[in-house]
Design a protein around this motif. Structure first.
Motif, mmCIF file in Angstrom:
data_model
loop_
_atom_site.group_PDB
_atom_site.id
_atom_site.type_symbol
_atom_site.label_atom_id
_atom_site.label_comp_id
_atom_site.label_asym_id
_atom_site.label_seq_id
_atom_site.Cartn_x
_atom_site.Cartn_y
_atom_site.Cartn_z
ATOM 1 N N PRO A 18 6.201 -3.238 -11.931
ATOM 2 C CA PRO A 18 4.366 -3.767 -11.207
ATOM 3 C C PRO A 18 4.381 -4.353 -9.564
ATOM 4 C CG PRO A 18 5.069 -4.503 -13.198
ATOM 5 C CD PRO A 18 6.043 -3.507 -13.321
ATOM 6 N N LYS A 19 5.694 -4.933 -9.851
ATOM 7 C CA LYS A 19 5.792 -5.489 -8.283
ATOM 8 C C LYS A 19 6.373 -4.898 -7.333
ATOM 9 C CE LYS A 19 4.029 -10.024 -9.999
ATOM 10 N NZ LYS A 19 4.150 -10.593 -11.024
ATOM 11 N N ALA A 20 6.136 -4.343 -7.611
ATOM 12 C CA ALA A 20 7.252 -3.396 -6.722
ATOM 13 C C ALA A 20 6.817 -2.818 -5.701
ATOM 14 C CB ALA A 20 8.295 -2.177 -7.793
ATOM 15 N N ILE A 21 5.014 -1.480 -5.820
ATOM 16 C CA ILE A 21 4.331 -1.209 -4.790
ATOM 17 C C ILE A 21 4.456 -2.550 -3.791
ATOM 18 C CG2 ILE A 21 2.811 0.514 -4.050
ATOM 19 C CD1 ILE A 21 5.000 2.105 -5.341
ATOM 20 N N ASP A 22 4.782 -2.311 -2.695
ATOM 21 C CA ASP A 22 4.137 -3.349 -1.300
ATOM 22 C C ASP A 22 2.430 -3.265 -1.038
ATOM 23 O OD1 ASP A 22 6.253 -4.593 -0.932
ATOM 24 O OD2 ASP A 22 7.345 -2.820 0.046
ATOM 25 N N ARG A 61 -5.749 -4.951 -7.540
ATOM 26 C CA ARG A 61 -3.594 -5.461 -7.186
ATOM 27 C C ARG A 61 -3.921 -5.826 -6.262
ATOM 28 N NH1 ARG A 61 -4.011 -2.057 -11.296
ATOM 29 N NH2 ARG A 61 -2.252 -2.245 -12.814
ATOM 30 N N ASN A 62 -4.403 -5.564 -5.510
ATOM 31 C CA ASN A 62 -4.458 -6.431 -3.694
ATOM 32 C C ASN A 62 -3.379 -5.670 -3.129
ATOM 33 O OD1 ASN A 62 -6.566 -8.386 -4.356
ATOM 34 N ND2 ASN A 62 -4.923 -10.444 -5.004
ATOM 35 N N LEU A 63 -3.045 -4.480 -2.754
ATOM 36 C CA LEU A 63 -2.314 -3.543 -2.212
ATOM 37 C C LEU A 63 -2.769 -2.868 -1.459
ATOM 38 C CD1 LEU A 63 0.115 -2.919 -5.601
ATOM 39 C CD2 LEU A 63 0.383 -4.754 -3.347
ATOM 40 N N LEU A 64 -4.238 -2.931 -1.830
ATOM 41 C CA LEU A 64 -5.127 -1.301 -1.054
ATOM 42 C C LEU A 64 -5.267 -1.938 0.773
ATOM 43 C CD1 LEU A 64 -6.306 1.524 -1.271
ATOM 44 C CD2 LEU A 64 -8.547 0.540 -1.682
ATOM 45 N N GLU A 102 -0.472 -0.677 12.516
ATOM 46 C CA GLU A 102 -0.700 -2.353 12.576
ATOM 47 C C GLU A 102 -0.868 -3.085 11.078
ATOM 48 O OE1 GLU A 102 -4.523 -2.892 15.277
ATOM 49 O OE2 GLU A 102 -4.859 -4.161 13.289
ATOM 50 N N VAL A 103 -2.064 -2.285 10.300
ATOM 51 C CA VAL A 103 -1.551 -2.897 8.587
ATOM 52 C C VAL A 103 -0.705 -3.054 8.414
ATOM 53 C CG1 VAL A 103 -2.341 -1.563 6.862
ATOM 54 C CG2 VAL A 103 -4.097 -1.284 8.390
ATOM 55 N N VAL A 104 1.311 -2.288 8.023
ATOM 56 C CA VAL A 104 1.617 -1.836 8.025
ATOM 57 C C VAL A 104 2.306 -3.558 8.278
ATOM 58 C CG1 VAL A 104 3.586 -1.004 7.716
ATOM 59 C CG2 VAL A 104 2.269 0.002 7.360
ATOM 60 N N ASP A 105 2.457 -3.312 10.129
ATOM 61 C CA ASP A 105 2.193 -4.491 10.040
ATOM 62 C C ASP A 105 1.746 -6.374 9.539
ATOM 63 O OD1 ASP A 105 4.685 -3.019 11.397
ATOM 64 O OD2 ASP A 105 3.790 -2.885 13.971
ATOM 65 N N ARG A 106 1.085 -6.418 9.306
ATOM 66 C CA ARG A 106 0.726 -6.909 9.340
ATOM 67 C C ARG A 106 0.979 -7.366 7.644
ATOM 68 N NH1 ARG A 106 -5.085 -6.034 8.644
ATOM 69 N NH2 ARG A 106 -4.967 -5.570 10.490
ATOM 70 N N ALA A 107 1.653 -6.357 7.620
ATOM 71 C CA ALA A 107 1.775 -6.213 5.347
ATOM 72 C C ALA A 107 3.255 -7.226 5.887
ATOM 73 C CB ALA A 107 1.216 -5.413 4.443
#
Ligand code: AMP
Length: 221
Positions: A106-110, A190-193, A211-216
């Motif tokens: 469940p925690k594996a999706i970034d 899940r605060n992933l979106l 930009e979004v990916v780098d921020r994450a």
């Protein structure tokens, strides 16, 4: 995201997802896993399964969850997916999203990215979309290949997808609202979106995605 990104890309069909997913997977150096591409490869290979899948796809219907889950589970078990992955077109239902959690934890999706494009624009893009029947490269009536509907990359024939008919397009958009749109809440809970504006040139949209990916990645350390 230090161990290699594990991303899910959502969004209506025709939102330009395919092209952006390929670019983003190169940027992140993870495999691009598109269930649609896998199904089209089975159709092309003419297997019994491919023929069954084609009947669903041509009508714009979803392949049953248990079938898709088997395919994805096998693909994620391949060695390259241990580096991370970018899932394109999967999950498409809550059943699939829950099963994905079970497969990878469940925690594996970034990160789940939603490429947001208004329905009218999607309709316009889908009806003008053309693809290479050999390598799958995307073109359109506005941006055709250089020579006579022959793919610039591999020389294959560039055609309209059999599931880009008006009735199949309408059915896919209805199914998106019914089955896939609820995943926005699933991942947002899940605060992933992250929702990314998908309107603009491919380069502009790619810049937003990076930009979004780098921020994450920065915030995950
Ligand atoms: P795509 O290339 O992602 O637009 O997918 C093309 C078609 O393949 C869809 O309209 C469905 O019929 C089928 N398909 C792809 N991915 C899935 C999925 N995750 N679940 C069910 N059907 C799928």
């Amino acid at each position: 995201m230090t161990r290699g990104a594990r991303l899910v890309v959502l969004g209506k069909q025709g939102a330009g997802k395919g092209t952006q997913c390929v670019r983003l997977s190169h940027y992140l150096a993870v495999p691009h896993i598109s269930t649609g591409d896998m199904l089209r490869a089975a159709v092309k290979a003419g297997t019994e399964f491919g023929q069954l899948a084609k009947a669903y796809m041509d009508r714009g219907e979803l392949i049953p969850d248990d079938v898709i889950l088997g395919i994805v589970e096998d693909r994620l078990a391949e060695p390259d997916a241990t580096r991370g992955f970018l899932l394109d077109g999967f999950p498409r239902t809550t059943v699939q999203a829950k099963a994905l959690d079970e497969m990878v934890g469940p925690k594996a999706i970034d990160l789940a990215l939603d490429l947001e494009v208004p329905t009218e624009l999607v309709l316009q893009r889908l009806s003008s979309r053309r693809v290479c029947s050999t390598c799958g490269a995307n073109y359109s009536l506005e941006v055709p290949p250089k020579l006579n509907w022959t793919c610039d990359l591999c020389g294959g024939e560039v055609v309209q997808r059999p599931d880009d008919t008006e009735s199949a397009i309408r059915r896919r958009l209805d199914l998106y609202e019914e089955s896939t749109a609820p995943l926005l809440e699933f991942y947002s809970d899940r605060n992933l979106l992250s929702v990314v504006d998908g309107v603009g040139t491919p380069d502009e949209v790619m810049e937003r995605l990076v930009e979004v990916v780098d921020r994450a990645r920065t915030s995950a350390g």
